[in-house]
Design a protein around this motif. Structure first.
Motif, PDB file in Angstrom:
ATOM      1  N   THR A  11     127.267 -77.456 -24.289  1.00 37.63           N
ATOM      2  CA  THR A  11     128.627 -77.467 -24.711  1.00 37.63           C
ATOM      3  C   THR A  11     129.390 -78.568 -23.944  1.00 37.63           C
ATOM      4  OG1 THR A  11     128.753 -74.858 -25.114  1.00 37.63           O
ATOM      5  CG2 THR A  11     130.635 -75.628 -24.476  1.00 37.63           C
ATOM      6  N   ARG A  15     131.274 -81.505 -25.809  1.00 33.77           N
ATOM      7  CA  ARG A  15     132.790 -81.555 -25.667  1.00 33.77           C
ATOM      8  C   ARG A  15     133.146 -83.032 -25.037  1.00 33.77           C
ATOM      9  NH1 ARG A  15     134.425 -75.633 -22.838  1.00 33.77           N
ATOM     10  NH2 ARG A  15     134.388 -74.614 -24.834  1.00 33.77           N
ATOM     11  N   ASP A  20     136.513 -82.932 -27.413  1.00 33.71           N
ATOM     12  CA  ASP A  20     137.040 -81.906 -27.620  1.00 33.71           C
ATOM     13  C   ASP A  20     136.937 -80.685 -26.824  1.00 33.71           C
ATOM     14  OD1 ASP A  20     138.074 -79.722 -29.132  1.00 33.71           O
ATOM     15  OD2 ASP A  20     137.031 -80.206 -31.232  1.00 33.71           O
ATOM     16  N   GLU A  21     137.726 -80.399 -25.999  1.00 31.34           N
ATOM     17  CA  GLU A  21     137.425 -79.270 -25.064  1.00 31.34           C
ATOM     18  C   GLU A  21     137.370 -78.051 -25.518  1.00 31.34           C
ATOM     19  OE1 GLU A  21     136.828 -79.575 -21.811  1.00 31.34           O
ATOM     20  OE2 GLU A  21     136.550 -81.662 -22.325  1.00 31.34           O
TER      21      GLU A  21
END
Length: 83
Positions: A11, A15, A20-21
């Protein structure tokens, strides 16, 4: 390393690579599910995953990946000495 720990680290990598958080990779996710996932970002992603986990992937291994679940499984096998 457990699947949960692998996905937590993936993850962070996803990200970072896709900036893209809110992006959370799932086992079913494919490149078609992420608008920014093109051939260049795929290379960046694979290099970032190798660096994050301290593993190396062969071209054949990468060619066989169809989903994030496949990637997580490959990482797990590498970390457990099977790859």
């Amino acid at each position: 390393m457990s699947q949960t720990e692998i996905y937590e680290k993936l993850t962070d990598v996803f990200r970072d690579v896709f900036d893209d958080e809110d992006l959370t990779p799932t086992a079913e996710m494919t490149a078609d599910d992420v608008e920014e996932w093109d051939s260049l970002s795929h290379i960046r992603l694979m290099l970032s995953v190798e660096k994050a986990f301290g593993v190396r992937f062969s071209t054949v291994e990468l060619g066989g990946l169809k989903s994030v679940g496949d990637l997580a499984g490959l990482v797990e096998s590498k970390l457990n000495g099977a790859g």
